[in-house]
Design an enzyme around this catalytic site. Structure first.
Site, PDB file in Angstrom:
ATOM      1  N   TYR A 206       0.811  -1.151  -0.042  1.00 13.16           N
ATOM      2  CA  TYR A 206       0.015   0.058   0.053  1.00 13.16           C
ATOM      3  C   TYR A 206       0.892   1.312  -0.086  1.00 13.16           C
ATOM      4  O   TYR A 206       0.831   2.010  -0.828  1.00 13.16           O
ATOM      5  CB  TYR A 206      -0.925  -0.232   1.136  1.00 13.16           C
ATOM      6  CG  TYR A 206      -1.776   1.236   1.487  1.00 13.16           C
ATOM      7  CD1 TYR A 206      -3.060   1.413   0.669  1.00 13.16           C
ATOM      8  CD2 TYR A 206      -1.375   2.222   2.184  1.00 13.16           C
ATOM      9  CE1 TYR A 206      -3.710   2.698   1.094  1.00 13.16           C
ATOM     10  CE2 TYR A 206      -2.159   3.559   2.502  1.00 13.16           C
ATOM     11  CZ  TYR A 206      -3.291   3.513   1.873  1.00 13.16           C
ATOM     12  OH  TYR A 206      -3.979   4.657   1.874  1.00 13.16           O
TER      13      TYR A 206
HETATM   14  N1  LIG Z   1      -8.941   7.461   5.370  1.00  9.94           N
HETATM   15  C1  LIG Z   1      -7.603   7.879   5.616  1.00  9.94           C
HETATM   16  O1  LIG Z   1      -7.152   7.869   6.530  1.00  9.94           O
HETATM   17  C2  LIG Z   1      -6.616   7.832   4.307  1.00  9.94           C
HETATM   18  C3  LIG Z   1      -5.176   8.111   4.704  1.00  9.94           C
HETATM   19  C4  LIG Z   1      -4.440   8.442   3.618  1.00  9.94           C
HETATM   20  C5  LIG Z   1      -4.819   8.291   2.271  1.00  9.94           C
HETATM   21  N2  LIG Z   1      -6.276   7.937   2.085  1.00  9.94           N
HETATM   22  C6  LIG Z   1      -6.461   7.570   0.616  1.00  9.94           C
HETATM   23  O2  LIG Z   1      -7.791   8.163   0.421  1.00  9.94           O
HETATM   24  C7  LIG Z   1      -8.551   7.437  -0.641  1.00  9.94           C
HETATM   25  C8  LIG Z   1      -9.731   7.060   0.067  1.00  9.94           C
HETATM   26  O3  LIG Z   1      -9.532   6.244   1.213  1.00  9.94           O
HETATM   27  P1  LIG Z   1     -10.879   5.945   2.154  1.00  9.94           P
HETATM   28  O4  LIG Z   1     -10.081   5.738   3.598  1.00  9.94           O
HETATM   29  O5  LIG Z   1     -12.120   6.590   1.881  1.00  9.94           O
HETATM   30  O6  LIG Z   1     -10.986   4.291   1.814  1.00  9.94           O
HETATM   31  P2  LIG Z   1     -12.272   3.531   1.981  1.00  9.94           P
HETATM   32  O7  LIG Z   1     -11.615   1.977   2.121  1.00  9.94           O
HETATM   33  O8  LIG Z   1     -12.937   3.716   3.071  1.00  9.94           O
HETATM   34  O9  LIG Z   1     -13.004   3.228   0.531  1.00  9.94           O
HETATM   35  C9  LIG Z   1     -12.312   3.115  -0.481  1.00  9.94           C
HETATM   36  C10 LIG Z   1     -13.412   2.819  -1.735  1.00  9.94           C
HETATM   37  O10 LIG Z   1     -12.817   2.406  -2.913  1.00  9.94           O
HETATM   38  C11 LIG Z   1     -13.515   1.411  -3.161  1.00  9.94           C
HETATM   39  N3  LIG Z   1     -12.750   0.294  -3.931  1.00  9.94           N
HETATM   40  C12 LIG Z   1     -11.803  -0.225  -3.301  1.00  9.94           C
HETATM   41  N4  LIG Z   1     -10.854  -1.213  -4.294  1.00  9.94           N
HETATM   42  C13 LIG Z   1     -11.771  -1.145  -5.032  1.00  9.94           C
HETATM   43  C14 LIG Z   1     -11.674  -1.908  -6.324  1.00  9.94           C
HETATM   44  N5  LIG Z   1     -10.754  -2.661  -6.941  1.00  9.94           N
HETATM   45  N6  LIG Z   1     -12.673  -1.475  -7.273  1.00  9.94           N
HETATM   46  C15 LIG Z   1     -13.780  -0.601  -7.052  1.00  9.94           C
HETATM   47  N7  LIG Z   1     -13.894   0.101  -6.016  1.00  9.94           N
HETATM   48  C16 LIG Z   1     -12.912  -0.148  -4.897  1.00  9.94           C
HETATM   49  C17 LIG Z   1     -14.311   0.677  -1.948  1.00  9.94           C
HETATM   50  O11 LIG Z   1     -15.353  -0.024  -2.326  1.00  9.94           O
HETATM   51  C18 LIG Z   1     -14.563   2.053  -1.349  1.00  9.94           C
HETATM   52  O12 LIG Z   1     -15.886   2.587  -1.626  1.00  9.94           O
HETATM   53  C19 LIG Z   1      -7.721   6.158  -0.963  1.00  9.94           C
HETATM   54  O13 LIG Z   1      -6.706   6.465  -2.034  1.00  9.94           O
HETATM   55  C20 LIG Z   1      -6.682   6.131   0.215  1.00  9.94           C
HETATM   56  O14 LIG Z   1      -5.154   5.434  -0.018  1.00  9.94           O
HETATM   57  C21 LIG Z   1      -7.010   7.636   3.014  1.00  9.94           C
END
Ligand SMILES: NC(=O)c1ccc[n+]([C@@H]2O[C@H](COP(=O)([O-])OP(=O)(O)OC[C@H]3O[C@@H](n4cnc5c(N)ncnc54)[C@H](O)[C@@H]3O)[C@@H](O)[C@H]2O)c1
Length: 251
Positions: free
Chosen positions: A158
């Site tokens: 990741y």
């Molecule tokens: N939440 C955090 O603290 C955080 C921190 C740093 C970076 N991020 C980044 O922000 C972005 C969103 O994160 P989040 O926390 O909302 O994630 P999450 O896991 O809550 O949501 C991710 C969404 O992407 C969808 N998804 C995942 N894999 C998929 C696939 N193969 N095909 C289609 N859909 C898919 C999931 O169904 C979900 O709706 C990501 O890129 C993550 O790396 C989040």
């Protein structure tokens, strides 16, 4: 929330828009009056969000897609393009921060993590390029993360994917710049999505978060969406090839 009048009626594509930060992005762009297409593999959450926004009169189209399958990704983008028009804003948001021990990673799991967390960002950007060229410009926002800067362990594929996003945006910004297409990254800190609250927010972890952040309040999905709105708007018209950290002062 600021209103960017130039976003009204633009076609915006968001990956992973069914839940978490992606759902906040869908909500925020739809509230600007943009036409929002979003792709996600979670059909239940995607349909529920789409129905809720359509009931408010907003223009949204959910297409169920597993983004690891590049042909399905391309077909999903084609559906959005056919129904909502040429895409001039892309937010590459989808990822999955599943933990993994290095000793247990097989080659198949390695490929799966890169496909989940990185590969679709390239192919979605490639797929919208003709639309943005035809429109005379566009904006691409790619979600990275502070996890690789802060040296988090337990999910090397990741964090490697998220650092690769920075290399991707630096090169795409150079290649797409002559077409007035801007490409930037957003690197969130710990954002309190429902998934984070359910899985990881113990009292001890919350205390650690508070200690690490310069600002002590919890960061919300809507905070990230507001930064993405700005980067997508004409107010950011000369900003490209940059990585914006939104972490309350963690790193
Ligand atoms: N939440 C955090 O603290 C955080 C921190 C740093 C970076 N991020 C980044 O922000 C972005 C969103 O994160 P989040 O926390 O909302 O994630 P999450 O896991 O809550 O949501 C991710 C969404 O992407 C969808 N998804 C995942 N894999 C998929 C696939 N193969 N095909 C289609 N859909 C898919 C999931 O169904 C979900 O709706 C990501 O890129 C993550 O790396 C989040």
């Amino acid at each position: 929330m600021a209103i960017y009048t130039d976003l009204k009626e633009k076609t915006v594509l968001i990956t992973g828009g069914a839940s978490g930060i992606g759902a906040a992005l869908v909500d925020a762009f739809a509230a600007q009056g943009a036409k929002v297409g979003f792709l996600d593999r979670d059909e239940t959450a995607g349909a529920a969000l789409s129905d809720a926004l359509a009931a408010k009169g907003q223009q949204v189209r959910f297409v169920p897609v597993d983004l690891r399958d590049t042909e399905r990704l391309r077909a999903g983008i084609e559906t959005v393009r056919a129904e909502l028009g040429g895409i001039t804003v892309l937010v590459n948001n989808a990822a999955h921060d599943e933990r993994h021990a290095t000793e247990e990673v097989t080659e198949a799991y390695f490929d799966d993590r890169i496909a989940t967390n990185f590969k679709h960002q390239f192919f979605a950007s490639q797929a919208v390029l003709p639309d943005m060229k035809a429109a005379g410009g566009g904006a691409i926002i790619c979600m990275s993360s502070i996890s690789w800067m802060a040296g988090f362990g337990g999910m090397a594929l990741y964090t490697a994917s998220k650092s690769a996003v920075i290399g991707l945006i630096r090169s795409l910004a150079r290649d797409f710049g002559p077409f007035n297409i801007r490409v930037n990254a957003v690197s969130p800190g710990w954002i309190m999505t429902q998934r984070q609250l359910d899985l990881w927010l113990t009292p001890e972890a919350d205390a650690m978060r508070q200690e690490r952040q310069a600002l002590k309040q919890r960061l919300l999905p809507a905070d990230v969406a507001k930064l993405a709105l700005f980067l997508a708007s004409d107010d950011a018209r000369v900003i490209t090839s940059q990585n914006y950290i939104i972490d309350g002062g963690w790193v």
